[in-house]
Design a protein around this motif. Structure first.
Motif, mmCIF file in Angstrom:
data_model
loop_
_atom_site.group_PDB
_atom_site.id
_atom_site.type_symbol
_atom_site.label_atom_id
_atom_site.label_comp_id
_atom_site.label_asym_id
_atom_site.label_seq_id
_atom_site.Cartn_x
_atom_site.Cartn_y
_atom_site.Cartn_z
ATOM 1 N N PRO A 345 40.591 -51.404 1.978
ATOM 2 C CA PRO A 345 41.947 -51.686 1.484
ATOM 3 C C PRO A 345 42.783 -52.396 2.554
ATOM 4 C CG PRO A 345 41.363 -49.373 1.159
ATOM 5 C CD PRO A 345 40.293 -49.972 2.007
ATOM 6 N N GLN A 346 43.644 -53.295 2.090
ATOM 7 C CA GLN A 346 44.460 -54.130 2.986
ATOM 8 C C GLN A 346 45.219 -53.291 4.033
ATOM 9 O OE1 GLN A 346 45.487 -57.567 1.418
ATOM 10 N NE2 GLN A 346 47.327 -58.013 2.562
ATOM 11 N N GLU A 347 45.803 -52.154 3.593
ATOM 12 C CA GLU A 347 46.624 -51.358 4.532
ATOM 13 C C GLU A 347 45.781 -50.803 5.679
ATOM 14 O OE1 GLU A 347 46.669 -48.122 1.126
ATOM 15 O OE2 GLU A 347 47.761 -47.369 2.865
ATOM 16 N N PHE A 348 44.498 -50.500 5.393
ATOM 17 C CA PHE A 348 43.639 -49.958 6.448
ATOM 18 C C PHE A 348 43.042 -51.089 7.289
ATOM 19 C CE2 PHE A 348 42.812 -46.196 3.428
ATOM 20 C CZ PHE A 348 44.003 -45.609 3.832
ATOM 21 N N ALA A 349 42.806 -52.241 6.630
ATOM 22 C CA ALA A 349 42.198 -53.368 7.351
ATOM 23 C C ALA A 349 43.084 -53.804 8.516
ATOM 24 C CB ALA A 349 41.941 -54.536 6.399
ATOM 25 N N HIS A 350 44.390 -53.543 8.391
ATOM 26 C CA HIS A 350 45.304 -53.881 9.495
ATOM 27 C C HIS A 350 45.055 -53.011 10.725
ATOM 28 C CE1 HIS A 350 47.957 -56.934 7.955
ATOM 29 N NE2 HIS A 350 48.065 -56.300 6.810
ATOM 30 N N GLY A 351 44.410 -51.876 10.511
ATOM 31 C CA GLY A 351 44.202 -50.940 11.626
ATOM 32 C C GLY A 351 42.794 -51.004 12.173
ATOM 33 N N SER A 352 42.209 -52.206 12.206
ATOM 34 C CA SER A 352 40.822 -52.277 12.669
ATOM 35 C C SER A 352 40.741 -52.655 14.140
ATOM 36 C CB SER A 352 40.044 -53.292 11.832
ATOM 37 O OG SER A 352 40.394 -54.594 12.204
ATOM 38 N N LEU A 353 39.690 -52.155 14.765
ATOM 39 C CA LEU A 353 39.403 -52.492 16.161
ATOM 40 C C LEU A 353 37.933 -52.856 16.247
ATOM 41 C CD1 LEU A 353 40.755 -49.902 18.751
ATOM 42 C CD2 LEU A 353 41.574 -52.215 18.291
ATOM 43 N N ARG A 354 37.637 -54.021 16.822
ATOM 44 C CA ARG A 354 36.228 -54.347 17.065
ATOM 45 C C ARG A 354 35.950 -54.185 18.550
ATOM 46 N NH1 ARG A 354 33.815 -60.302 16.865
ATOM 47 N NH2 ARG A 354 35.137 -60.411 18.707
ATOM 48 N N VAL A 355 34.997 -53.324 18.849
ATOM 49 C CA VAL A 355 34.605 -53.122 20.240
ATOM 50 C C VAL A 355 33.194 -53.674 20.368
ATOM 51 C CG1 VAL A 355 34.374 -51.427 22.086
ATOM 52 C CG2 VAL A 355 35.954 -50.997 20.203
ATOM 53 N N SER A 356 32.978 -54.582 21.307
ATOM 54 C CA SER A 356 31.624 -55.137 21.457
ATOM 55 C C SER A 356 31.197 -55.083 22.913
ATOM 56 C CB SER A 356 31.551 -56.545 20.870
ATOM 57 O OG SER A 356 32.583 -57.369 21.344
ATOM 58 N N LEU A 357 29.971 -54.610 23.094
ATOM 59 C CA LEU A 357 29.451 -54.284 24.419
ATOM 60 C C LEU A 357 28.473 -55.346 24.896
ATOM 61 C CD1 LEU A 357 28.529 -50.615 23.429
ATOM 62 C CD2 LEU A 357 30.781 -51.550 23.958
ATOM 63 N N GLY A 358 28.193 -55.326 26.186
ATOM 64 C CA GLY A 358 27.272 -56.334 26.699
ATOM 65 C C GLY A 358 26.642 -55.949 28.016
ATOM 66 N N ARG A 359 26.078 -56.961 28.660
ATOM 67 C CA ARG A 359 25.223 -56.796 29.838
ATOM 68 C C ARG A 359 25.872 -55.984 30.962
ATOM 69 N NH1 ARG A 359 22.480 -62.295 31.069
ATOM 70 N NH2 ARG A 359 21.274 -61.624 29.259
ATOM 71 N N TYR A 360 27.175 -56.080 31.083
ATOM 72 C CA TYR A 360 27.810 -55.418 32.226
ATOM 73 C C TYR A 360 28.598 -54.164 31.819
ATOM 74 C CZ TYR A 360 26.382 -59.998 33.766
ATOM 75 O OH TYR A 360 25.620 -61.118 34.000
ATOM 76 N N THR A 361 28.433 -53.730 30.568
ATOM 77 C CA THR A 361 29.146 -52.531 30.105
ATOM 78 C C THR A 361 28.462 -51.272 30.651
ATOM 79 O OG1 THR A 361 29.634 -53.724 28.060
ATOM 80 C CG2 THR A 361 30.051 -51.349 28.059
ATOM 81 N N THR A 362 29.275 -50.326 31.110
ATOM 82 C CA THR A 362 28.729 -49.074 31.649
ATOM 83 C C THR A 362 29.272 -47.882 30.852
ATOM 84 O OG1 THR A 362 30.609 -48.812 33.138
ATOM 85 C CG2 THR A 362 28.718 -50.036 34.004
ATOM 86 N N GLU A 363 28.674 -46.722 31.087
ATOM 87 C CA GLU A 363 29.178 -45.496 30.453
ATOM 88 C C GLU A 363 30.627 -45.243 30.861
ATOM 89 O OE1 GLU A 363 26.738 -42.092 31.262
ATOM 90 O OE2 GLU A 363 25.209 -42.714 29.809
ATOM 91 N N GLU A 364 30.928 -45.558 32.118
ATOM 92 C CA GLU A 364 32.298 -45.350 32.611
ATOM 93 C C GLU A 364 33.285 -46.211 31.811
ATOM 94 O OE1 GLU A 364 29.666 -45.960 34.862
ATOM 95 O OE2 GLU A 364 29.547 -43.775 35.059
ATOM 96 N N ASP A 365 32.865 -47.440 31.469
ATOM 97 C CA ASP A 365 33.733 -48.317 30.663
ATOM 98 C C ASP A 365 34.031 -47.667 29.313
ATOM 99 O OD1 ASP A 365 33.670 -50.281 32.623
ATOM 100 O OD2 ASP A 365 32.059 -51.421 31.666
ATOM 101 N N ILE A 366 32.972 -47.125 28.694
ATOM 102 C CA ILE A 366 33.131 -46.519 27.366
ATOM 103 C C ILE A 366 34.073 -45.317 27.464
ATOM 104 C CG2 ILE A 366 31.912 -45.320 25.476
ATOM 105 C CD1 ILE A 366 31.166 -48.284 25.696
ATOM 106 N N ASP A 367 33.839 -44.483 28.475
ATOM 107 C CA ASP A 367 34.667 -43.278 28.615
ATOM 108 C C ASP A 367 36.122 -43.656 28.906
ATOM 109 O OD1 ASP A 367 32.346 -41.986 28.158
ATOM 110 O OD2 ASP A 367 32.013 -41.329 30.228
ATOM 111 N N PHE A 368 36.303 -44.665 29.744
ATOM 112 C CA PHE A 368 37.660 -45.120 30.059
ATOM 113 C C PHE A 368 38.347 -45.640 28.797
ATOM 114 C CE2 PHE A 368 40.615 -48.519 31.552
ATOM 115 C CZ PHE A 368 41.507 -47.687 32.235
ATOM 116 N N PHE A 369 37.586 -46.363 27.989
ATOM 117 C CA PHE A 369 38.146 -46.887 26.737
ATOM 118 C C PHE A 369 38.601 -45.741 25.830
ATOM 119 C CE2 PHE A 369 37.340 -47.753 22.228
ATOM 120 C CZ PHE A 369 38.318 -48.707 22.005
ATOM 121 N N VAL A 370 37.716 -44.749 25.626
ATOM 122 C CA VAL A 370 38.053 -43.647 24.717
ATOM 123 C C VAL A 370 39.257 -42.873 25.260
ATOM 124 C CG1 VAL A 370 37.218 -41.503 23.659
ATOM 125 C CG2 VAL A 370 35.689 -43.491 23.813
ATOM 126 N N GLU A 371 39.217 -42.587 26.562
ATOM 127 C CA GLU A 371 40.329 -41.839 27.168
ATOM 128 C C GLU A 371 41.647 -42.616 27.065
ATOM 129 O OE1 GLU A 371 40.269 -38.764 27.995
ATOM 130 O OE2 GLU A 371 38.129 -38.734 27.542
#
Ligand SMILES: Cc1ncc(COP(=O)(O)O)c(C=O)c1O
Length: 397
Positions: A345-371
């Protein structure tokens, strides 16, 4: 620039040092024009052909001449759509594209619709997939071309290309796939997939921006899109980008060599990310979650009751780079056509986030993002009348 946590690898990637090393000679001493007849030119020509052979081998092309170098995914898509539809002098016919293609396919499809062709936009189902039976139903006697992307750049679902290509061919149409997001990230073989044409982009795989390729199966008629000096066997004019070709071939080689180890690493990081976001934030979901055939590095969330852009800017202030949809459509505040196409639905589509990972992504990056995300969302939700309504409706069942 201060340290940034880069989580937008589907938008672009940094050039790998090894790729840069492969390119530098062609920007310095080996600068010849590949069409020149003297030694410097012959050297450039050889470098182009060497790169072409390596790319052709990686994608399972039966002949290096089936690889046409271009300025990137956008040019490859435009060339495929317009060049294949109008190949052999054709001026009318029916073209099918999926509704959640990148704009580099949708826009030339729209151009075709204004220049004699009938275009059908075929919708994916809520699982984020184009289904073969839906394509079968959309085929017409005069269908000349079908274009369905391999991996979706926003939600990461991988389409059943072989089945779709078989349907197109059974109806006498050509089949093109936009593989800008999948090349190097999943096994890619033009014969196994059964495609007539495929688009690739170098900057999605740690190669330089402004470079890419179009695979075109031998014997397929395609009107050239770029006309001029007749380079690339008259299919793409313009002085060839030797450094780009050397970089792209090297980038693809690295992707191929590292994929077996990189895919499980990225999948584990993505799962950690999904668990973190869904576990810490209520009224949050992962788009097309039920589909297993997906790219290992893309996760697209709906976070109800908040604007994607507001989250993006707050996270940017913390040094995190993410996207709300595709980078190309950001800047416009329209909700993503991909999410609308899968029935969000349009109202929810406004609240989207695309997170995309790659060669230099670490667990610390993911945890920092979530925190970092959790307090941002809590704060935005505490100020959102829309969220109060959504939560009340949710609690009322
Ligand atoms: C699926 C898809 N197709 C095409 C493109 C365009 O590629 P390029 O940036 O090389 O023109 C992109 C990049 O955003 C993409 O994700």
């Amino acid at each position: 620039m201060d340290h940034i946590v880069y989580l937008d690898y589907a938008a672009t990637t940094p050039v790998d040092e090894r790729v840069l090393d492969a390119m530098m000679p062609f920007l310095r001493e080996r600068y010849g024009n590949a069409n020149s007849l003297y030694a410097l030119g012959r050297d450039a020509y050889k470098a182009m052909e060497d790169a072409r052979e390596r790319v052709a081998a990686s994608i399972g092309a039966s002949h290096p001449g089936e690889v046409i170098f271009t300025s990137g995914g956008t040019e490859s898509d435009n060339t495929a759509l317009i060049g294949l539809a109008t190949g052999g002098g054709r001026s009318s016919g029916h073209v099918i594209v999926s509704a959640f293609e990148h704009h580099a396919v949708l826009e030339p499809a729209e151009w075709l619709s204004k220049h004699g062709f009938d275009v059908t936009e075929l919708g994916p189902r809520p699982d984020g997939l184009i289904h073969a039976e839906d394509l079968k139903a959309a085929m017409r006697e005069d269908t000349v071309l079908v274009s369905v992307m391999h991996g979706n750049n926003e939600i990461g679902t991988i389409q059943p290309i072989r089945e779709l290509a078989d349907v197109a061919h059974a109806g006498g149409a050509l089949f093109h796939t936009d593989a800008a997001q999948t090349l190097g990230k999943v096994d890619f073989d033009v014969d196994e997939l059964g495609v007539d044409a495929a688009s690739f982009s170098s900057h999605k795989i740690y190669g330089p921006k402004g470079f890419g390729a179009l695979y075109l199966r031998k014997g397929t008629r395609m009107a050239p899109y770029m006309m001029g000096g007749g380079q690339e066997s008259r299919r793409r004019s313009g002085t060839q980008n030797t450094a780009g070709a050397a970089g792209f071939a090297k980038a693809l080689e690295i992707m191929d060599a590292e994929r077996a180890a990189e895919t499980p690493r990225l999948t584990a990081l993505r799962d950690r990310l999904v668990e973190g976001v869904l576990g810490r934030l209520e009224l949050t979901s992962l788009n097309a979650a039920e589909t297993d055939t997906r790219l290992p590095h893309i996760a697209n969330f709906i976070i109800k009751g908040v604007e994607g852009e507001a989250m993006l800017l707050h996270l940017d202030a913390k040094g995190i780079a993410i996207s709300t949809g595709s980078a190309c459509s950001s800047g416009s505040l329209k909700p993503s056509h991909v999410l609308l196409a899968i029935g969000c639905p349009q109202e929810f589509a406004h609240g989207s986030l695309r997170v995309s990972l790659g060669r230099y992504t670490t667990e610390e990056d993911i945890d920092f993002f979530v925190e970092s995300l959790v307090p941002v969302v809590e704060r935005l939700r505490s100020m959102s009348p829309l969220y109060a309504k959504i939560k009340a409706a949710h609690e009322a069942g």
